[in-house]
Design a protein around this motif. Structure first.
Motif, PDB file in Angstrom:
ATOM      1  N   ASP A 163      -3.009  14.551   6.318  1.00 34.70           N
ATOM      2  CA  ASP A 163      -2.705  14.287   5.024  1.00 34.70           C
ATOM      3  C   ASP A 163      -1.674  13.095   4.687  1.00 34.70           C
ATOM      4  OD1 ASP A 163      -4.540  15.802   4.076  1.00 34.70           O
ATOM      5  OD2 ASP A 163      -3.164  17.558   3.596  1.00 34.70           O
ATOM      6  N   LEU A 164      -1.137  12.591   5.652  1.00 32.96           N
ATOM      7  CA  LEU A 164       0.085  11.589   5.424  1.00 32.96           C
ATOM      8  C   LEU A 164      -0.853  10.173   4.692  1.00 32.96           C
ATOM      9  CD1 LEU A 164       2.693  12.078   8.279  1.00 32.96           C
ATOM     10  CD2 LEU A 164       2.412  12.855   5.743  1.00 32.96           C
ATOM     11  N   PRO A 165      -0.172   9.585   3.871  1.00 36.86           N
ATOM     12  CA  PRO A 165      -0.639   8.225   3.677  1.00 36.86           C
ATOM     13  C   PRO A 165      -0.355   7.175   4.498  1.00 36.86           C
ATOM     14  CG  PRO A 165       1.312   8.775   2.286  1.00 36.86           C
ATOM     15  CD  PRO A 165       1.011  10.075   2.862  1.00 36.86           C
ATOM     16  N   LEU A 166      -1.182   5.873   4.198  1.00 33.93           N
ATOM     17  CA  LEU A 166      -0.696   4.788   5.124  1.00 33.93           C
ATOM     18  C   LEU A 166       0.113   3.953   4.635  1.00 33.93           C
ATOM     19  CD1 LEU A 166      -4.303   4.055   6.764  1.00 33.93           C
ATOM     20  CD2 LEU A 166      -2.434   5.390   7.576  1.00 33.93           C
ATOM     21  N   SER A 167       0.294   3.882   3.217  1.00 32.00           N
ATOM     22  CA  SER A 167       1.093   2.938   2.363  1.00 32.00           C
ATOM     23  C   SER A 167       1.527   3.476   1.059  1.00 32.00           C
ATOM     24  CB  SER A 167       0.497   1.772   2.228  1.00 32.00           C
ATOM     25  OG  SER A 167      -0.777   1.799   1.437  1.00 32.00           O
ATOM     26  N   LEU A 168       2.582   2.811   0.504  1.00 31.58           N
ATOM     27  CA  LEU A 168       3.135   3.341  -0.798  1.00 31.58           C
ATOM     28  C   LEU A 168       3.552   1.801  -1.219  1.00 31.58           C
ATOM     29  CD1 LEU A 168       4.146   5.374  -2.820  1.00 31.58           C
ATOM     30  CD2 LEU A 168       6.319   5.331  -1.461  1.00 31.58           C
ATOM     31  N   ARG A 169       3.211   1.753  -2.718  1.00 32.68           N
ATOM     32  CA  ARG A 169       3.930   0.683  -3.531  1.00 32.68           C
ATOM     33  C   ARG A 169       4.653   1.044  -4.591  1.00 32.68           C
ATOM     34  NH1 ARG A 169       1.438  -5.109  -5.177  1.00 32.68           N
ATOM     35  NH2 ARG A 169       3.228  -6.018  -6.407  1.00 32.68           N
ATOM     36  N   ILE A 170       5.748   0.755  -4.818  1.00 32.05           N
ATOM     37  CA  ILE A 170       6.654   0.936  -5.898  1.00 32.05           C
ATOM     38  C   ILE A 170       7.591  -0.296  -6.194  1.00 32.05           C
ATOM     39  CG2 ILE A 170       8.636   2.143  -6.682  1.00 32.05           C
ATOM     40  CD1 ILE A 170       8.073   4.407  -4.469  1.00 32.05           C
ATOM     41  N   GLY A 171       7.154  -0.807  -7.584  1.00 33.35           N
ATOM     42  CA  GLY A 171       7.821  -1.925  -8.009  1.00 33.35           C
ATOM     43  C   GLY A 171       7.313  -3.118  -7.407  1.00 33.35           C
ATOM     44  N   ASP A 172       8.282  -3.846  -6.769  1.00 31.58           N
ATOM     45  CA  ASP A 172       7.847  -5.006  -6.046  1.00 31.58           C
ATOM     46  C   ASP A 172       7.892  -4.890  -4.631  1.00 31.58           C
ATOM     47  OD1 ASP A 172       7.381  -6.712  -8.473  1.00 31.58           O
ATOM     48  OD2 ASP A 172       9.610  -6.944  -8.470  1.00 31.58           O
ATOM     49  N   TYR A 173       7.944  -3.452  -3.962  1.00 27.52           N
ATOM     50  CA  TYR A 173       8.026  -3.244  -2.512  1.00 27.52           C
ATOM     51  C   TYR A 173       6.634  -2.489  -2.270  1.00 27.52           C
ATOM     52  CZ  TYR A 173      12.817  -4.644  -3.012  1.00 27.52           C
ATOM     53  OH  TYR A 173      14.038  -5.443  -3.135  1.00 27.52           O
ATOM     54  N   PHE A 174       6.412  -2.982  -0.935  1.00 24.77           N
ATOM     55  CA  PHE A 174       5.077  -2.348  -0.445  1.00 24.77           C
ATOM     56  C   PHE A 174       5.491  -1.912   0.842  1.00 24.77           C
ATOM     57  CE2 PHE A 174       1.327  -2.410   2.326  1.00 24.77           C
ATOM     58  CZ  PHE A 174       0.529  -1.708   1.548  1.00 24.77           C
ATOM     59  N   PHE A 175       5.619  -0.392   1.234  1.00 23.94           N
ATOM     60  CA  PHE A 175       6.047   0.036   2.291  1.00 23.94           C
ATOM     61  C   PHE A 175       4.629   0.467   3.239  1.00 23.94           C
ATOM     62  CE2 PHE A 175       8.979   0.884  -1.438  1.00 23.94           C
ATOM     63  CZ  PHE A 175       9.962   0.713  -0.579  1.00 23.94           C
ATOM     64  N   CYS A 176       4.773   0.300   4.515  1.00 20.36           N
ATOM     65  CA  CYS A 176       3.793   0.589   5.448  1.00 20.36           C
ATOM     66  C   CYS A 176       4.514   0.580   6.769  1.00 20.36           C
ATOM     67  CB  CYS A 176       2.637  -0.276   5.514  1.00 20.36           C
ATOM     68  SG  CYS A 176       3.130  -1.929   6.071  1.00 20.36           S
ATOM     69  N   HIS A 177       4.082   1.252   7.797  1.00 24.24           N
ATOM     70  CA  HIS A 177       4.250   1.340   9.222  1.00 24.24           C
ATOM     71  C   HIS A 177       4.451  -0.142   9.753  1.00 24.24           C
ATOM     72  CE1 HIS A 177       5.641   2.612  13.183  1.00 24.24           C
ATOM     73  NE2 HIS A 177       4.429   2.016  13.976  1.00 24.24           N
ATOM     74  N   ALA A 178       3.545  -0.856  10.002  1.00 24.82           N
ATOM     75  CA  ALA A 178       3.421  -2.000  10.792  1.00 24.82           C
ATOM     76  C   ALA A 178       3.553  -3.307  10.198  1.00 24.82           C
ATOM     77  CB  ALA A 178       2.308  -2.009  11.869  1.00 24.82           C
ATOM     78  N   GLY A 179       2.929  -3.298   9.043  1.00 25.43           N
ATOM     79  CA  GLY A 179       2.825  -4.731   8.193  1.00 25.43           C
ATOM     80  C   GLY A 179       1.427  -4.916   7.712  1.00 25.43           C
ATOM     81  N   VAL A 180       1.077  -6.023   7.338  1.00 30.73           N
ATOM     82  CA  VAL A 180      -0.163  -6.167   6.698  1.00 30.73           C
ATOM     83  C   VAL A 180      -0.952  -7.529   7.257  1.00 30.73           C
ATOM     84  CG1 VAL A 180       0.708  -5.204   4.470  1.00 30.73           C
ATOM     85  CG2 VAL A 180       0.995  -7.734   4.887  1.00 30.73           C
ATOM     86  N   ARG A 181      -2.067  -7.761   6.970  1.00 33.99           N
ATOM     87  CA  ARG A 181      -2.931  -8.731   7.526  1.00 33.99           C
ATOM     88  C   ARG A 181      -2.942  -9.679   6.456  1.00 33.99           C
ATOM     89  NH1 ARG A 181      -4.860 -10.225  11.977  1.00 33.99           N
ATOM     90  NH2 ARG A 181      -5.142  -8.326  12.468  1.00 33.99           N
ATOM     91  N   PRO A 182      -2.295 -10.974   6.707  1.00 41.87           N
ATOM     92  CA  PRO A 182      -1.911 -12.111   5.948  1.00 41.87           C
ATOM     93  C   PRO A 182      -3.281 -12.609   5.326  1.00 41.87           C
ATOM     94  CG  PRO A 182      -0.625 -12.623   7.949  1.00 41.87           C
ATOM     95  CD  PRO A 182      -1.561 -11.345   8.119  1.00 41.87           C
ATOM     96  N   GLY A 183      -3.212 -12.952   4.078  1.00 39.38           N
ATOM     97  CA  GLY A 183      -4.679 -13.548   3.394  1.00 39.38           C
ATOM     98  C   GLY A 183      -5.380 -12.556   2.818  1.00 39.38           C
ATOM     99  N   ARG A 184      -5.169 -11.126   2.947  1.00 39.37           N
ATOM    100  CA  ARG A 184      -5.779 -10.069   2.388  1.00 39.37           C
ATOM    101  C   ARG A 184      -4.906  -9.317   1.376  1.00 39.37           C
ATOM    102  NH1 ARG A 184      -8.431  -6.181   6.940  1.00 39.37           N
ATOM    103  NH2 ARG A 184      -9.490  -8.155   7.363  1.00 39.37           N
ATOM    104  N   LYS A 185      -5.608  -8.873   0.225  1.00 38.70           N
ATOM    105  CA  LYS A 185      -4.880  -8.315  -0.793  1.00 38.70           C
ATOM    106  C   LYS A 185      -4.023  -6.956  -0.420  1.00 38.70           C
ATOM    107  CE  LYS A 185      -7.334 -10.058  -4.853  1.00 38.70           C
ATOM    108  NZ  LYS A 185      -8.256  -9.786  -5.893  1.00 38.70           N
TER     109      LYS A 185
END
Length: 284
Positions: A163-185
């Motif tokens: 049930d654990l989430p993969l990401s969390l956004r609060i305010g101007d911060y986006f939390f995740c384990h590894a990172g994000v794919r550049p160019g994708r929302k």
């Protein structure tokens, strides 16, 4: 084992736009801890250091975020799991994100032989030992090992991990384990990238519309970049576990470092530490 505590202040990165400004936390104090990897002793010490730090700051609602990869490699994954389950039961202000190591465990108990071998190659033996179960024999890979691993870890813990989430956004911060794919929302990121991406993300200099706070890729000390904050300081091999405290208008890196030879694991009960953590999350 002796523990050193280090802290340093930093300015929030800028959010770029027609009117640039410092990143904001939606009126909360956001506390993100990097890859724990079974180091219960360091997690215990870091949470106590964070509690001491925020006791000296104005009262603001706090949120605790664990950035994934809290199992494997270190000696006390079972204890770390018990604590994280307990603190998330006790407080809605504690969020644990899935990491690629937890994903490998989940694939292991589904009977995926390739995932089992991958998990064993990246520190699973330490996790199994913390549950008092040996690694598989060569003939045991597949369903037999899946059943044994699932029995050792327990159905309630497995359901919690699923049930654990993969990401969390609060305010101007986006939390995740590894990172994000550049160019994708940010709201269109794939699970594969959130858990596994490395160089394509680390080398990218563009802004993402939020500051990405991540672990996964080890750095010598927590790194504050204009578009991301890296918090994995390699606790299992360096003896250094780090957190960032995002707290307008000042932000902090708080770290604990093991000095000398490793000693006994912290004798603090996991439920007791969860209750103490829930208390300071609720008091602010």
């Amino acid at each position: 084992m002796a523990i050193e505590i280090h802290s340093r202040a930093f300015e929030a990165p800028m959010i770029r736009g027609w009117r640039s400004r410092r990143a904001r936390t939606a009126g909360q104090r956001l506390i993100a801890i990097g890859d724990v990897h079974g180091r219960w002793d360091l997690l215990d010490a870091l949470l106590k250091a964070i509690e001491q730090h925020i006791a000296t700051t104005p009262e603001v609602p706090s949120r605790l975020i664990i950035l994934g990869d809290f199992i494997d490699r270190g000696p006390d994954s079972a204890r770390v799991l018990r604590f994280l389950r307990s603190v998330t039961r006790q407080s809605e202000r504690a969020t644990v994100l899935l990491g690629n190591h937890e994903q490998a465990l989940l694939h292991t108990i589904e009977g995926d032989t390739a995932a089992q071998r991958l998990w064993l190659a990246h520190g699973a033996a330490a996790t199994l030992a913390s549950f008092d179960t040996p690694p598989p024999q060569q003939h045991e890979f597949g369903p037999a090992f899946a059943v044994r691993a699932a029995q050792a870890i327990g159905p309630e813990t497995i359901d919690w991990l699923r049930d654990l989430p993969l990401s969390l956004r609060i305010g101007d911060y986006f939390f995740c384990h590894a990172g994000v794919r550049p160019g994708r929302k940010l709201d269109r990121q794939s699970g594969e990238d959130l858990l596994w991406i490395r160089e394509a993300f680390l080398a990218d200099q563009r802004s993402y519309g939020a500051i990405v706070v991540h672990g996964h890729s080890i750095v010598g000390e927590a790194e504050i970049r204009h578009n991301r904050i890296a918090v994995d300081t390699g606790a299992y091999r360096t003896g250094l576990l780090s957190a960032v405290i995002l707290d307008e208008p000042r932000n902090w890196v708080v770290s604990v470092r093991q000095t000398g030879n490793p000693g006994q694991s912290s004798g603090v009960n996991t439920n007791a530490l969860a209750t103490a953590t829930q208390s300071w999350l609720s008091d602010t």
